[in-house]
Design a protein around this motif. Structure first.
Motif, PDB file in Angstrom:
ATOM      1  N   GLU A 216      -3.378   3.154  -9.798  1.00 32.14           N
ATOM      2  CA  GLU A 216      -2.234   4.000  -9.433  1.00 32.14           C
ATOM      3  C   GLU A 216      -1.885   3.833  -7.955  1.00 32.14           C
ATOM      4  N   LYS A 217      -2.918   3.714  -7.122  1.00 30.65           N
ATOM      5  CA  LYS A 217      -2.676   3.512  -5.689  1.00 30.65           C
ATOM      6  C   LYS A 217      -2.010   2.167  -5.442  1.00 30.65           C
ATOM      7  N   ASN A 218      -2.471   1.132  -6.135  1.00 34.30           N
ATOM      8  CA  ASN A 218      -1.825  -0.178  -6.016  1.00 34.30           C
ATOM      9  C   ASN A 218      -0.374  -0.111  -6.450  1.00 34.30           C
ATOM     10  N   GLY A 219      -0.114   0.636  -7.527  1.00 29.55           N
ATOM     11  CA  GLY A 219       1.262   0.797  -7.996  1.00 29.55           C
ATOM     12  C   GLY A 219       2.124   1.502  -6.965  1.00 29.55           C
ATOM     13  N   GLU A 220       1.563   2.522  -6.328  1.00 30.09           N
ATOM     14  CA  GLU A 220       2.298   3.245  -5.281  1.00 30.09           C
ATOM     15  C   GLU A 220       2.651   2.320  -4.113  1.00 30.09           C
ATOM     16  N   LEU A 221       1.677   1.528  -3.686  1.00 30.38           N
ATOM     17  CA  LEU A 221       1.907   0.617  -2.559  1.00 30.38           C
ATOM     18  C   LEU A 221       2.983  -0.416  -2.878  1.00 30.38           C
ATOM     19  N   LYS A 222       2.995  -0.878  -4.119  1.00 29.18           N
ATOM     20  CA  LYS A 222       3.967  -1.903  -4.511  1.00 29.18           C
ATOM     21  C   LYS A 222       5.359  -1.328  -4.745  1.00 29.18           C
ATOM     22  N   GLU A 223       5.437  -0.227  -5.494  1.00 29.25           N
ATOM     23  CA  GLU A 223       6.736   0.308  -5.898  1.00 29.25           C
ATOM     24  C   GLU A 223       7.388   1.184  -4.832  1.00 29.25           C
ATOM     25  N   ALA A 224       6.587   2.015  -4.159  1.00 27.71           N
ATOM     26  CA  ALA A 224       7.151   2.950  -3.179  1.00 27.71           C
ATOM     27  C   ALA A 224       7.205   2.375  -1.768  1.00 27.71           C
ATOM     28  N   HIS A 239      -1.593  -9.490   6.629  1.00 29.68           N
ATOM     29  CA  HIS A 239      -2.543  -8.494   7.125  1.00 29.68           C
ATOM     30  C   HIS A 239      -1.787  -7.332   7.790  1.00 29.68           C
ATOM     31  N   LEU A 240      -0.836  -7.658   8.650  1.00 30.33           N
ATOM     32  CA  LEU A 240      -0.074  -6.616   9.339  1.00 30.33           C
ATOM     33  C   LEU A 240       0.677  -5.741   8.348  1.00 30.33           C
ATOM     34  N   GLN A 241       1.340  -6.365   7.378  1.00 29.01           N
ATOM     35  CA  GLN A 241       2.099  -5.607   6.383  1.00 29.01           C
ATOM     36  C   GLN A 241       1.182  -4.680   5.592  1.00 29.01           C
ATOM     37  N   MET A 242       0.004  -5.177   5.215  1.00 30.76           N
ATOM     38  CA  MET A 242      -0.929  -4.383   4.431  1.00 30.76           C
ATOM     39  C   MET A 242      -1.459  -3.195   5.231  1.00 30.76           C
ATOM     40  N   TYR A 243      -1.837  -3.426   6.477  1.00 30.30           N
ATOM     41  CA  TYR A 243      -2.392  -2.342   7.297  1.00 30.30           C
ATOM     42  C   TYR A 243      -1.360  -1.261   7.596  1.00 30.30           C
ATOM     43  N   PHE A 244      -0.142  -1.645   7.914  1.00 33.19           N
ATOM     44  CA  PHE A 244       0.901  -0.653   8.166  1.00 33.19           C
ATOM     45  C   PHE A 244       1.229   0.137   6.892  1.00 33.19           C
ATOM     46  N   THR A 245       1.235  -0.563   5.762  1.00 30.61           N
ATOM     47  CA  THR A 245       1.516   0.101   4.487  1.00 30.61           C
ATOM     48  C   THR A 245       0.408   1.089   4.137  1.00 30.61           C
ATOM     49  N   ALA A 246      -0.847   0.681   4.324  1.00 26.11           N
ATOM     50  CA  ALA A 246      -1.980   1.563   4.039  1.00 26.11           C
ATOM     51  C   ALA A 246      -1.968   2.778   4.961  1.00 26.11           C
ATOM     52  N   PHE A 247      -1.622   2.568   6.234  1.00 28.86           N
ATOM     53  CA  PHE A 247      -1.540   3.680   7.185  1.00 28.86           C
ATOM     54  C   PHE A 247      -0.510   4.704   6.719  1.00 28.86           C
ATOM     55  N   THR A 248       0.645   4.215   6.287  1.00 30.00           N
ATOM     56  CA  THR A 248       1.706   5.104   5.796  1.00 30.00           C
ATOM     57  C   THR A 248       1.259   5.877   4.560  1.00 30.00           C
ATOM     58  N   ALA A 249       0.606   5.168   3.629  1.00 27.86           N
ATOM     59  CA  ALA A 249       0.135   5.815   2.396  1.00 27.86           C
ATOM     60  C   ALA A 249      -0.904   6.884   2.697  1.00 27.86           C
ATOM     61  N   ASN A 250      -1.782   6.627   3.655  1.00 30.47           N
ATOM     62  CA  ASN A 250      -2.808   7.618   4.012  1.00 30.47           C
ATOM     63  C   ASN A 250      -2.196   8.852   4.672  1.00 30.47           C
ATOM     64  N   ILE A 251      -1.196   8.656   5.523  1.00 29.38           N
ATOM     65  CA  ILE A 251      -0.507   9.798   6.146  1.00 29.38           C
ATOM     66  C   ILE A 251       0.158  10.659   5.069  1.00 29.38           C
ATOM     67  N   LYS A 252       0.780  10.008   4.116  1.00 34.29           N
ATOM     68  CA  LYS A 252       1.401  10.750   3.003  1.00 34.29           C
ATOM     69  C   LYS A 252       0.352  11.553   2.237  1.00 34.29           C
TER      70      LYS A 252
END
Length: 263
Positions: A216-224, A239-252
């Motif tokens: 579900e988390k992978n789906g969120e990262l891909k779709e949202a 790497h940069l795209q993944m880290y920024f995306t993960a940071f955003t998901a964690n803040i949410k």
């Protein structure tokens, strides 16, 4: 030109625009071109560890890195819950007695636990096939019975692709003089019975019920958050795209948990 053509690294490149990207498999018949993002996530659904590889890299070999990165972020790791790609000799040694590896053993992976897989071969859990060092999948599986009563799986590879493969001279399958290029794996031995028994326990089955959270988390990262598509070229950019995306998901996730706590 001759020197360039003999360079093993250049032989692996599939695009003049992105020298780091590779083909990976989602099923036995479908492929994608690009990269893989490997995640470690807590039960609270926070991304705690990240590893980024090319699309052809096996999933299981990233587990030790994910565990170390998670620990480096101050999180105690007592369990790892994942899919069958994570059961391997190296991963079981990494987990040891301190970490419970909650993942099902595949027949091919069970052979790897005994050290039976040749170097470079791995089981592609998405396609359900054996993958050779060149990244090619077996085309079919045959189940055979031996005269001693054992059973084994025979993974058949394309002899056309093997014949053209630049790694054929050093490959276990490629060096075969037989008409059929195949790799046979004996099914689970006595050594694996303890592991397989653990996988039938109620504890194991209960913990496996939450494995869907990582999907579900992978789906969120891909779709949202647009992680389905790389927004730039090269492994560093991914790497940069993944880290920024993960940071955003964690803040949410932090905001969401605070909202739930206030309700």
């Amino acid at each position: 030109m001759k020197k360039l053509l003999e360079d093993e690294h250049l032989k692996e490149i599939r695009s003049k625009d992105d020298k780091d990207a590779r083909f990976g498999h989602k099923t036995a018949t479908s492929t994608f071109y690009g990269y893989k993002n490997h995640l470690a996530m807590t039960e609270e659904r926070f991304i705690a560890g990240i590893s980024v590889t090319d699309g052809g890299a096996p999933d299981g070999q990233e587990l030790p890195k994910l565990i170390e990165k998670t620990k480096g972020n101050g999180i105690k790791v007592a369990e790892v819950i994942g899919d069958m790609a994570y059961v391997s000799d190296d991963n079981l040694k990494t987990c040891g007695q301190e970490i419970a590896l909650i993942a099902r053993t595949n027949t091919a992976v069970a052979a790897a636990v005994n050290g039976e897989l040749k170097e470079g071969f791995c089981f592609n859990k998405d396609a359900g096939m054996l993958q050779c060092p060149a990244g090619e999948l077996s085309t079919r599986i045959e189940k055979r019975s031996a005269s001693n009563g054992n059973t084994y799986l025979r993974y058949i590879f394309s002899k056309v692709k093997c014949r053209k493969c630049p790694q054929k001279e050093n490959c276990y399958v490629g060096k075969s003089k037989a008409k059929i290029r195949s790799y046979s794996i004996t099914q689970a031995s006595e050594k694996n019975l303890e592991r397989l028994k653990f996988e039938e326990s109620e504890y194991f089955k209960e913990r496996m019920k939450i494995r869907h959270r990582i999907e579900e988390k992978n789906g969120e990262l891909k779709e949202a958050h647009g992680l389905r598509r790389a927004d730039s070229r090269g492994l560093f950019a991914m790497h940069l795209q993944m880290y920024f995306t993960a940071f955003t998901a964690n803040i949410k996730r932090i905001v969401r948990l605070e909202e739930l706590a206030m309700e």
